[in-house]
Each structure stands twice: as C-alpha cells, then as structure tokens.
Design an enzyme around this catalytic site. Structure first.
Site, PDB file in Angstrom:
ATOM      1  N   ASP A 198      29.482  65.186  62.435  1.00  0.00           N
ATOM      2  CA  ASP A 198      29.873  66.494  61.891  1.00  0.00           C
ATOM      3  C   ASP A 198      28.689  67.453  61.799  1.00  0.00           C
ATOM      4  O   ASP A 198      27.532  67.036  61.716  1.00  0.00           O
ATOM      5  CB  ASP A 198      30.445  66.323  60.481  1.00  0.00           C
ATOM      6  N   HIS A 342      26.577  62.566  60.640  1.00  0.00           N
ATOM      7  CA  HIS A 342      26.268  63.981  60.829  1.00  0.00           C
ATOM      8  C   HIS A 342      25.101  64.102  61.809  1.00  0.00           C
ATOM      9  O   HIS A 342      24.127  63.342  61.697  1.00  0.00           O
ATOM     10  CB  HIS A 342      25.904  64.640  59.498  1.00  0.00           C
TER      11      HIS A 342
END
Length: 390
Positions: A198, A342
């Site tokens: 992400d 992430h």
C-alpha cells in the site's frame, strides 16, 4: 472500464511526443518509440475476469474453465490517427451479439453459456494503417489466425472458446510472431499467497520489484494516485512485469467520508492517471484504513470494483522493523492469505527481500490478488475479500 474519452489521455500524451519530434499533424509516425498494441481480458466462467493481457500474449482459461465474455482496448495509439478497436462475439444460445469497443464487455458475465467465436476489427484511420490478428483456443488447440473482421472459432458445433490471442501490426509487416506462451503457469493444487503493498509508489518499490523479478513472483500494488506521476518508470515496470496495479484512491481518502459522486471522481482520477502512464486501468481497490461501509460498497458495486482487505497485517508501517515483519508473516502464513505491507519504507523493502525468496522456497506461489481470486472462485463487484482459501 476504458471509455473513449479516457483514451484521450493517451492520445494527448502521444501527441506531445510526436509534436516534439517535429511530426506533422495527420502524418503517420514511421518510427514510433512505443508501438501500438492490444490490451485485453476474458471473463472465465466460475472464476471471473482475468488480468489485463498485453499484445500477442496467450490469455487462456485454467483447466475446466471457459470464456463467456471478452473486452479489449489499445495502448500507445498514435494521437493523429482516428479510430478504435471494435469486437463482436458469438454467445452460445444467443448468436452474434452487438459490436462493442474500448474495453466494453462483449458477451455475458451472468451466464453458463460459452463464447463460440469472435471477430475483431480496427476502425477509422487505424484500419488504413494497421491490421489486427486474433485466434481462440478451442477444442484443445489454437485456431488459425483470423484478421480484420474475419471469424475466429467454430459456430453452431457446441465448441467453446477457452482462450484468446490478439495482436496489432502495421500493414505490410506480416503476421505476428508466435508467442512464447503465457509465461505464467500457476498450479491450482499448490499453495499460493498474495503479497500486497500500500501507499506507494516510492523509491522502495524498485527494490521490491527487483526481488519479485529474481524469484519469478508477482504482487499487487495498491497505489495512491497522486504519487504515480513522480515514479512513472516504476509504474510502467510494475505493469510490464505482470504485477497488478491497483487503487488505494487518488489521495488516500476514506471512502466512508465521501459521497457517491466523490468516490467515483476520486477512483476515476486514479485510473485516468494510471492509464496515461502505463496504458492500463485498475481491476481492484483497497479502501484506505480498511474503512468501508454499505454505502461505499454499493458505489463500488455500481462501478464494477471489488474491495480487497487482508488476512495478515504486518504492521510494518508502525514498527518499521524488517525482522518483525518477516517473523509476523512466516509465523502465520497459510494458503490463500492476502498479506498487507507498504512500499513507502526501506525497512519494508528489506523485509520483502527476505520474504519473497523464503516464501518461494517454502512452496508458495507468489501471485497477484486477481490471480489468487481467479484460482479460488473469483470476485464480485462491491464485495470485500480478506483471503481466498482453497
């Protein structure tokens, strides 16, 4: 879906390139830096839409699957040439359906009936400068190449279409070379997991792509749209590698705080920008913070977009500790997991560089979310998914 007006973003980009090269408007670029090609996908009965396939690659249903709908578009279309790609399908029990274009679905996603045959053609000035070739996988083999509106497949014989190959070539350049194969063979009997990242892209994304490429893996990147223009080469590489570009909204907005119109505008801005950079659009999205409610699900259903959550949260954004991220995954990972990481942090790239080869050595196939879903029953727009268990 790709609409005609959105293709204008690609055309505008191409126009800037061609004008900068001193080409006259309306002339045909003799040596375009990036050749025009087809982008296409198929709806496989029981599993859903495939990923986007590039020009002259084999889009084939898994064993036992068959195609009930197709959609196609063009990438890198010369700005000065009018026209588009148009296509028609023969759906078993219904016959030839209406012609469609620009990635609009042709066929049906709500039927048990297979496609039996297809036709593709280019329109406008594109048809004067290019040929389109295509073949279907039917009765255990690829048919001979058809071109420019001819029929590929056999009608009224009970034979179903199980795959599609599509290629665009300049007139006079001859038939496309034989593809080496899909380059991607997944074993549904073996365990698989989807690594997802992400909030990128960032400088750390390149290191993650390096590790995936070295180990034959793929991942899904839920990107924040307003970051993509700062890393265009990274986004292009991601797509070229077969990783899945996905939406984390344009600006990391919580869907639960947006109106229907705001959600649609936000996600479309994300997709339009991705289209202008890499020639593709997203198939899935992840709501920032995992925040989603019935109202936002209804908007996603209307838009045709599934929402992807996760089954393993590494908390890498919080700890910024590579070893803790590695330990969290390896202690709990199971077949069908969606792992949340992430790609904003170097510590996450450090963890990925260990996890990717280690998961591979443990027998896991590293797949995109759409690949995982395709092997495990598919996805429906407006629904949320945290894993895809066997």
């Amino acid at each position: 879906m790709i609409q005609g007006e959105r293709i204008g973003l690609l055309r505008a980009l191409a126009a800037a390139v061609f004008c900068g090269a001193g080409l006259l408007l309306g002339s045909f670029p003799a040596f375009a830096e990036t050749e025009m090609g087809a982008v296409y996908g198929a709806y496989v009965h029981g599993t859903g839409w495939t990923e986007n396939y590039g020009d002259n690659t084999l889009c084939q249903a898994p064993q036992g699957g068959y195609v009930t709908a197709v959609r196609a578009s063009l990438e890198n279309q010369p700005a000065e040439l009018t026209g588009t790609i148009s296509y028609q399908v023969n759906l078993s029990g219904s016959g030839w359906l209406d012609w469609q274009e620009n990635y609009v679905e042709a066929g049906s996603t709500e039927t048990d009936m297979p496609l039996e045959a297809v036709r593709f053609q280019l329109t406008g000035q594109l048809a004067e400068q290019y040929d389109i070739y295509y073949s279907v996988y039917q009765n255990g083999a690829w048919t001979e190449l058809a071109m420019n509106g001819e029929t590929a497949g056999t009608e009224a014989m009970g034979l179903r279409v199980d795959g599609l190959r599509l290629a665009v070539r300049r007139k006079g350049s001859g038939v496309p070379e034989e593809p080496a194969g899909s380059g991607r063979v997944l074993d549904p009997a073996k365990p698989m997991v989807a690594l997802t990242f992400d909030d990128g892209p960032s400088n750390a994304t390149t290191r993650i792509l390096d590790s995936l490429e070295q180990n034959g893996g793929r991942a899904t990147f839920f990107m924040v749209g307003n970051r993509m223009s700062s890393y265009p080469s990274t986004v292009k590489r991601m797509v070229e590698m077969g990783c899945e570009p996905a939406s984390h909204t344009w600006d990391h907005s919580f869907l639960t705080k947006l109106s229907e119109a705001q959600i649609l505008a936000n996600l479309n801005q994300m997709d339009d920008t991705l289209q202008s950079i890499a020639g593709v659009r997203t198939m899935v999205m992840r709501p920032p913070g995992g925040k989603i409610n019935e109202a936002s699900k209804a908007v996603l259903a209307k838009r045709g977009t599934p929402a992807i959550l996760w089954s393993i949260d590494t908390l890498d954004w919080k700890t910024k500790n590579a070893q803790r991220t590695i330990d969290t995954v390896l202690a709990t990972v199971k077949d069908g997991d969606i792992i949340l990481m992430h790609d904003l942090y170097e510590t996450s790239a450090d963890a990925a560089a260990v996890l990717i080869p280690e998961l591979t050595s443990r027998g896991y196939q590293l797949v995109t979310v759409s690949e995982l879903a395709g092997m495990r029953g598919g996805m429906a727009p407006g629904h949320t998914y945290s894993s895809f268990r066997p």
